[in-house]
Design a protein around this motif. Structure first.
Motif, PDB file in Angstrom:
ATOM      1  N   TYR A   1      10.699   1.991  -0.891  1.00  0.00           N
ATOM      2  CA  TYR A   1      10.013   0.852  -0.283  1.00  0.00           C
ATOM      3  C   TYR A   1      10.434   0.651   1.164  1.00  0.00           C
ATOM      4  O   TYR A   1      11.603   0.839   1.521  1.00  0.00           O
ATOM      5  CB  TYR A   1      10.327  -0.434  -1.055  1.00  0.00           C
ATOM      6  N   VAL A   2       9.480   0.291   2.015  1.00  0.00           N
ATOM      7  CA  VAL A   2       9.754  -0.178   3.369  1.00  0.00           C
ATOM      8  C   VAL A   2       8.950  -1.453   3.579  1.00  0.00           C
ATOM      9  O   VAL A   2       7.905  -1.655   2.937  1.00  0.00           O
ATOM     10  CB  VAL A   2       9.381   0.864   4.451  1.00  0.00           C
TER      11      VAL A   2
ATOM     12  N   THR B   1      10.068  14.081  -4.402  1.00  0.00           N
ATOM     13  CA  THR B   1       9.872  13.069  -3.376  1.00  0.00           C
ATOM     14  C   THR B   1       9.375  11.771  -4.009  1.00  0.00           C
ATOM     15  O   THR B   1       8.409  11.783  -4.774  1.00  0.00           O
ATOM     16  CB  THR B   1       8.849  13.548  -2.333  1.00  0.00           C
ATOM     17  N   PRO B   2      10.023  10.642  -3.714  1.00  0.00           N
ATOM     18  CA  PRO B   2       9.531   9.375  -4.270  1.00  0.00           C
ATOM     19  C   PRO B   2       8.227   8.958  -3.606  1.00  0.00           C
ATOM     20  O   PRO B   2       7.875   9.439  -2.527  1.00  0.00           O
ATOM     21  CB  PRO B   2      10.666   8.393  -3.936  1.00  0.00           C
ATOM     22  N   VAL B   3       7.520   8.049  -4.248  1.00  0.00           N
ATOM     23  CA  VAL B   3       6.310   7.476  -3.675  1.00  0.00           C
ATOM     24  C   VAL B   3       6.727   6.527  -2.558  1.00  0.00           C
ATOM     25  O   VAL B   3       7.566   5.650  -2.756  1.00  0.00           O
ATOM     26  CB  VAL B   3       5.505   6.712  -4.736  1.00  0.00           C
ATOM     27  N   HIS B   4       6.148   6.701  -1.374  1.00  0.00           N
ATOM     28  CA  HIS B   4       6.462   5.835  -0.242  1.00  0.00           C
ATOM     29  C   HIS B   4       5.480   4.664  -0.242  1.00  0.00           C
ATOM     30  O   HIS B   4       4.259   4.866  -0.215  1.00  0.00           O
ATOM     31  CB  HIS B   4       6.372   6.611   1.069  1.00  0.00           C
ATOM     32  N   VAL B   5       6.032   3.468  -0.244  1.00  0.00           N
ATOM     33  CA  VAL B   5       5.228   2.262  -0.348  1.00  0.00           C
ATOM     34  C   VAL B   5       5.625   1.279   0.745  1.00  0.00           C
ATOM     35  O   VAL B   5       6.821   1.060   0.990  1.00  0.00           O
ATOM     36  CB  VAL B   5       5.407   1.598  -1.727  1.00  0.00           C
ATOM     37  N   ALA B   6       4.627   0.711   1.419  1.00  0.00           N
ATOM     38  CA  ALA B   6       4.849  -0.339   2.412  1.00  0.00           C
ATOM     39  C   ALA B   6       4.581  -1.689   1.756  1.00  0.00           C
ATOM     40  O   ALA B   6       3.558  -1.874   1.095  1.00  0.00           O
ATOM     41  CB  ALA B   6       3.937  -0.148   3.620  1.00  0.00           C
ATOM     42  N   LEU B   7       5.515  -2.631   1.949  1.00  0.00           N
ATOM     43  CA  LEU B   7       5.435  -3.946   1.321  1.00  0.00           C
ATOM     44  C   LEU B   7       5.366  -5.055   2.363  1.00  0.00           C
ATOM     45  O   LEU B   7       5.933  -4.931   3.450  1.00  0.00           O
ATOM     46  CB  LEU B   7       6.676  -4.194   0.456  1.00  0.00           C
ATOM     47  N   PRO B   8       4.718  -6.172   2.029  1.00  0.00           N
ATOM     48  CA  PRO B   8       4.835  -7.364   2.886  1.00  0.00           C
ATOM     49  C   PRO B   8       6.256  -7.913   2.804  1.00  0.00           C
ATOM     50  O   PRO B   8       6.964  -7.685   1.813  1.00  0.00           O
ATOM     51  CB  PRO B   8       3.813  -8.331   2.275  1.00  0.00           C
TER      52      PRO B   8
ATOM     53  N   ALA C   1       0.836  -1.198   0.000  1.00  0.00           N
ATOM     54  CA  ALA C   1       0.000   0.000   0.000  1.00  0.00           C
ATOM     55  C   ALA C   1       0.871   1.249   0.000  1.00  0.00           C
ATOM     56  O   ALA C   1       2.001   1.244   0.510  1.00  0.00           O
ATOM     57  CB  ALA C   1      -0.910   0.014   1.230  1.00  0.00           C
ATOM     58  N   VAL C   2       0.344   2.322  -0.579  1.00  0.00           N
ATOM     59  CA  VAL C   2       0.975   3.632  -0.443  1.00  0.00           C
ATOM     60  C   VAL C   2       0.968   3.998   1.038  1.00  0.00           C
ATOM     61  O   VAL C   2      -0.018   3.771   1.752  1.00  0.00           O
ATOM     62  CB  VAL C   2       0.231   4.682  -1.282  1.00  0.00           C
ATOM     63  N   TYR C   3       2.056   4.607   1.502  1.00  0.00           N
ATOM     64  CA  TYR C   3       2.335   4.684   2.936  1.00  0.00           C
ATOM     65  C   TYR C   3       2.938   6.046   3.275  1.00  0.00           C
ATOM     66  O   TYR C   3       3.449   6.749   2.407  1.00  0.00           O
ATOM     67  CB  TYR C   3       3.299   3.527   3.237  1.00  0.00           C
ATOM     68  N   GLY C   4       2.867   6.428   4.547  1.00  0.00           N
ATOM     69  CA  GLY C   4       3.598   7.583   5.048  1.00  0.00           C
ATOM     70  C   GLY C   4       3.215   8.899   4.399  1.00  0.00           C
ATOM     71  O   GLY C   4       2.039   9.245   4.281  1.00  0.00           O
ATOM     72  N   LEU C   5       4.233   9.671   3.977  1.00  0.00           N
ATOM     73  CA  LEU C   5       3.991  10.992   3.406  1.00  0.00           C
ATOM     74  C   LEU C   5       3.130  10.922   2.155  1.00  0.00           C
ATOM     75  O   LEU C   5       2.326  11.815   1.898  1.00  0.00           O
ATOM     76  CB  LEU C   5       5.326  11.668   3.073  1.00  0.00           C
ATOM     77  N   SER C   6       3.298   9.864   1.354  1.00  0.00           N
ATOM     78  CA  SER C   6       2.502   9.735   0.136  1.00  0.00           C
ATOM     79  C   SER C   6       1.043   9.447   0.462  1.00  0.00           C
ATOM     80  O   SER C   6       0.135   9.971  -0.193  1.00  0.00           O
ATOM     81  CB  SER C   6       3.079   8.629  -0.752  1.00  0.00           C
ATOM     82  N   ALA C   7       0.793   8.614   1.464  1.00  0.00           N
ATOM     83  CA  ALA C   7      -0.588   8.356   1.881  1.00  0.00           C
ATOM     84  C   ALA C   7      -1.232   9.637   2.401  1.00  0.00           C
ATOM     85  O   ALA C   7      -2.388   9.943   2.080  1.00  0.00           O
ATOM     86  CB  ALA C   7      -0.619   7.264   2.949  1.00  0.00           C
ATOM     87  N   ALA C   8      -0.495  10.409   3.204  1.00  0.00           N
ATOM     88  CA  ALA C   8      -1.026  11.678   3.702  1.00  0.00           C
ATOM     89  C   ALA C   8      -1.379  12.599   2.537  1.00  0.00           C
ATOM     90  O   ALA C   8      -2.423  13.278   2.552  1.00  0.00           O
ATOM     91  CB  ALA C   8      -0.008  12.358   4.619  1.00  0.00           C
ATOM     92  N   TYR C   9      -0.530  12.623   1.516  1.00  0.00           N
ATOM     93  CA  TYR C   9      -0.791  13.467   0.341  1.00  0.00           C
ATOM     94  C   TYR C   9      -2.102  13.071  -0.327  1.00  0.00           C
ATOM     95  O   TYR C   9      -2.905  13.938  -0.703  1.00  0.00           O
ATOM     96  CB  TYR C   9       0.370  13.334  -0.643  1.00  0.00           C
ATOM     97  N   LEU C  10      -2.330  11.775  -0.480  1.00  0.00           N
ATOM     98  CA  LEU C  10      -3.566  11.321  -1.114  1.00  0.00           C
ATOM     99  C   LEU C  10      -4.780  11.591  -0.237  1.00  0.00           C
ATOM    100  O   LEU C  10      -5.901  11.746  -0.747  1.00  0.00           O
ATOM    101  CB  LEU C  10      -3.463   9.833  -1.441  1.00  0.00           C
ATOM    102  N   TRP C  11      -4.587  11.677   1.078  1.00  0.00           N
ATOM    103  CA  TRP C  11      -5.691  12.023   1.980  1.00  0.00           C
ATOM    104  C   TRP C  11      -5.907  13.530   2.036  1.00  0.00           C
ATOM    105  O   TRP C  11      -6.752  14.014   2.785  1.00  0.00           O
ATOM    106  CB  TRP C  11      -5.436  11.487   3.379  1.00  0.00           C
TER     107      TRP C  11
END
Length: 316
Positions: A116-117, A96-103, A72-82
């Motif tokens: 990626y994190v 700024t790169p897209v911040h993404v959380a991965l399994p 899922a999009v995560y962190g600063l990028s998720a805040a931006y979309l919200w």
């Protein structure tokens, strides 16, 4: 003279999977090699007229087209979309790169526009907004409040609460349900200090300095008014008489106003309004302390001394 390529309406505005478009008969691979399309990632394209290298939302959509299940999009990028733009903007820096959380099992293809994190997100931590998988509002606040440096984290929490992306009650409940997470102590402290009335990240930083120095808590976005007709109160009441000014931070009991002066205050119209405001405050017996970004970031000890001295003088 050749005709311009006909663009399918469903591919006109947002990134899309090239292989899916070809499979649906909307385009051919040869067409995708033409000037009408821009390649963003492997098998991800956007129409040339919709391409903007600085459009963070575009890159978020493009990145998610290649994400595995559970990412899922995560962190600063998720805040931006919200709707909360906290992306850093520094002259000469890369976007700024897209911040993404991965399994943990995912092995993504590296790309300079994606960071990626690995995070073990629960199912309820991920939602979909305009077709993009991203962390929920409360999970986004939970992550930013722990992952960012302390002052930046407070600014993020202030902004998320101000834009009603989440509430203090929801975030508190989420924190209580996830004890022991990394830097949870920082988040608990900042959640108590978070203030939705704060209007900018620098104002949040400014508000944190008196707290860390052990000074009394100032009132944010305080309205200075004259006493109401027939009132025996002094100038400075937050209700009643004529409005004089709204200040970033205030100690009403000592008639001290604390203002952050951003670059917009240099504009002629803003400068003229500021002159009127500060003259009105002075005439009403208020002391206005004005600080710049340099004061907050590089001369914080002097800033605190100035505020402390003003309180000492006015409290006598």
């Amino acid at each position: 003279m050749s005709r311009p390529a006909k663009v399918p309406r469903e591919l006109s505005f947002e990134p899309f999977s090239g292989s899916r478009a070809v499979a649906a008969g909307l385009l051919t691979w040869r067409m995708l090699d033409g000037p009408a399309w821009r390649r963003l990632f492997r098998d991800v394209y956007v129409h040339a007229d919709s391409y903007d290298p600085d459009d963070h939302r575009m890159w978020c959509i493009a990145a998610t087209l290649r994400l595995p299940r559970g990412a899922a999009v995560y962190g600063l990028s998720a805040a931006y979309l919200w709707g909360v733009d906290l992306l850093p903007r520094r002259a000469g820096s890369r976007p700024t790169p897209v911040h993404v959380a991965l399994p943990k099992t995912a092995r993504p293809e590296p790309h300079e526009r994606v960071s990626y994190v690995y995070r073990a997100l629960e199912r309820q931590d991920i939602t979909t907004f305009t077709g993009v998988p991203l962390t929920t509002e409360v999970r986004t606040a939970f992550d930013l409040g722990r992952s960012l440096p302390r002052a930046e984290a407070l600014g993020a929490l202030d902004a998320l609460l101000r834009h009603r992306a989440t509430t203090r009650e929801k975030l508190t409940a989420y924190v209580d349900a996830h004890p022991g997470r990394r830097k949870i102590k920082q988040l608990r402290e900042l959640l108590m200090l978070a203030e939705p009335l704060s209007e900018s990240p620098m104002e949040s930083r400014l508000r944190l300095l008196p707290h860390d120095a052990g000074l009394p808590k100032p009132t944010p976005q305080y309205e200075v008014r004259t006493p109401a007709p027939g009132s025996t109160g002094s100038v400075g009441s937050a209700s009643g008489g004529k409005f004089l000014a709204r200040v970033d931070l205030a100690y009403p009991q000592w008639r001290i106003a604390i203002e952050y002066e951003g670059d917009h205050h240099r504009e002629r119209a803003t400068f003229r309004r500021d002159v009127h405001r500060f003259n009105a405050l002075r005439a009403a017996g208020w002391l206005a302390l004005r600080f710049t970004a340099d004061d907050v970031l590089r001369r914080s000890e002097q800033l605190v001394r100035t505020v402390r001295q003003a309180i000492a003088e006015r409290a006598d």
